[in-house]
Enzyme design. Structure first.
Site, mmCIF file in Angstrom:
data_model
loop_
_atom_site.group_PDB
_atom_site.id
_atom_site.type_symbol
_atom_site.label_atom_id
_atom_site.label_comp_id
_atom_site.label_asym_id
_atom_site.label_seq_id
_atom_site.Cartn_x
_atom_site.Cartn_y
_atom_site.Cartn_z
ATOM 1 N N ASP A 214 47.421 55.745 96.401
ATOM 2 C CA ASP A 214 46.632 56.940 95.819
ATOM 3 C C ASP A 214 46.271 56.891 94.619
ATOM 4 O O ASP A 214 46.683 55.793 93.508
ATOM 5 C CB ASP A 214 47.332 58.290 95.937
ATOM 6 C CG ASP A 214 48.794 58.362 95.350
ATOM 7 O OD1 ASP A 214 48.749 58.583 93.918
ATOM 8 O OD2 ASP A 214 49.711 57.938 96.032
ATOM 9 N N ASP A 216 46.959 59.252 91.965
ATOM 10 C CA ASP A 216 47.928 60.139 91.125
ATOM 11 C C ASP A 216 47.038 61.151 91.146
ATOM 12 O O ASP A 216 46.215 61.900 92.099
ATOM 13 C CB ASP A 216 48.157 59.651 89.910
ATOM 14 C CG ASP A 216 49.419 60.272 89.166
ATOM 15 O OD1 ASP A 216 50.283 60.571 90.259
ATOM 16 O OD2 ASP A 216 49.726 60.564 88.142
#
Length: 276
Positions: A214, A216
């Protein structure tokens, strides 16, 4: 050829014992307590391996409660010369996309309240105080093997990367994430420290294969990190990471590591100050 034994520490989504042949389970206890789970002993391409689920096979141990010292000590006692660790990470840089693999070469420690040494003065623990040099934190030669096998497999990897390890279990605020970006950190996780520190102190060649799951929470657009997204991305890329690990194990087993292990042992020994 001296025998090597490779410990494999499986992070979120990669602790599948099916990668090992001739598996057997072994429960152990160490002077530092009980590891996260039983050790799974077996082989990959005739190289002895030991698999350990970092969070336990039920994934019921949060990052701050993992007994890192017991985990590393158990692998050391089992005779592991190497550790290949896998870890889910959040990307802090646009060029590291979800699904990318990063071969970590440095870290910034933002954890708290984690024991980072075996030399703590407690009864039945190693004697002395260990002032261990942490540069380089990850084994350069083991990293080179991983990069080489990734290239042979046609898997693109980022050959370097600095991970910032946070305490967790919560994710970062945007302000924190932006600070870590300003420090030139590449990825973020909750488990690399003290694992890498203890492995070096134990004289084990340690390398970490990080999968970015991802971005973040620092980006202005796009989804923010969630548990479901992390696990989904890891599941989508688990085969890629597994292929790197199994191929690296085979190549490690084909090489002579005497000088590397002796050099590491000398570094640890020369770092210990014994009581007068």
């Amino acid at each position: 050829m001296p025998s090597v034994k490779v410990g494999i520490i499986g992070g979120s989504g990669l602790d599948d014992p099916d990668i090992l042949k001739n598996r057997q389970e072994k429960k152990v206890c160490t002077p530092f307590g009980t590891p996260s789970d039983a050790l799974i002993l077996g082989e990959i391409d005739k190289v002895e391996c030991v698999l350990l689920a970092r969070h336990g096979r039920k994934h019921d141990i949060m990052p701050g409660n993992i007994n890192y010292r017991a985990n590393i000590w158990a692998l050391k006692e089992e005779g592991c010369t190497h550790i290949l660790a896998t870890t889910a990470t959040g990307s802090l840089q646009e060029y590291i996309k979800p699904g990318d693999v990063v071969i970590l070469d440095n870290f910034v420690d933002r954890t708290s309240n984690r024991k980072q040494t075996f030399y703590d003065g407690e009864p039945n623990h190693p004697i002395g105080v260990c002032h261990l040099p942490m540069e380089p934190p990850f084994c350069k030669r083991t990293r080179e093997v991983i990069i080489q096998v990734a290239e042979e497999l046609g898997i693109s990897v980022h050959k370097t990367g600095t991970v910032v390890a946070i305490e967790g279990p919560r994710f970062s605020t945007k302000a924190e994430s932006m600070i870590y970006r300003s420090w030139a950190c590449d990825v973020i996780n909750m488990t690399s420290v003290p694992e890498v520190v203890l492995a070096k102190e134990a004289g084990i060649c340690y390398a970490s294969i990080a999968l970015a799951t991802d971005y973040d929470c620092w980006r202005e657009t796009g989804e923010k990190v969630t548990v479901s997204d992390v696990l989904k991305m890891f599941k989508q890329n688990v085969t890629k990471v597994t292929n790197i690990v199994t191929s690296a194990v085979k190549k490690i087993g084909q090489q002579n590591w005497d000088s590397t292990l002796c050099e590491l042992a000398d570094t640890v020994q020369s770092s210990v100050m014994l009581p007068h």
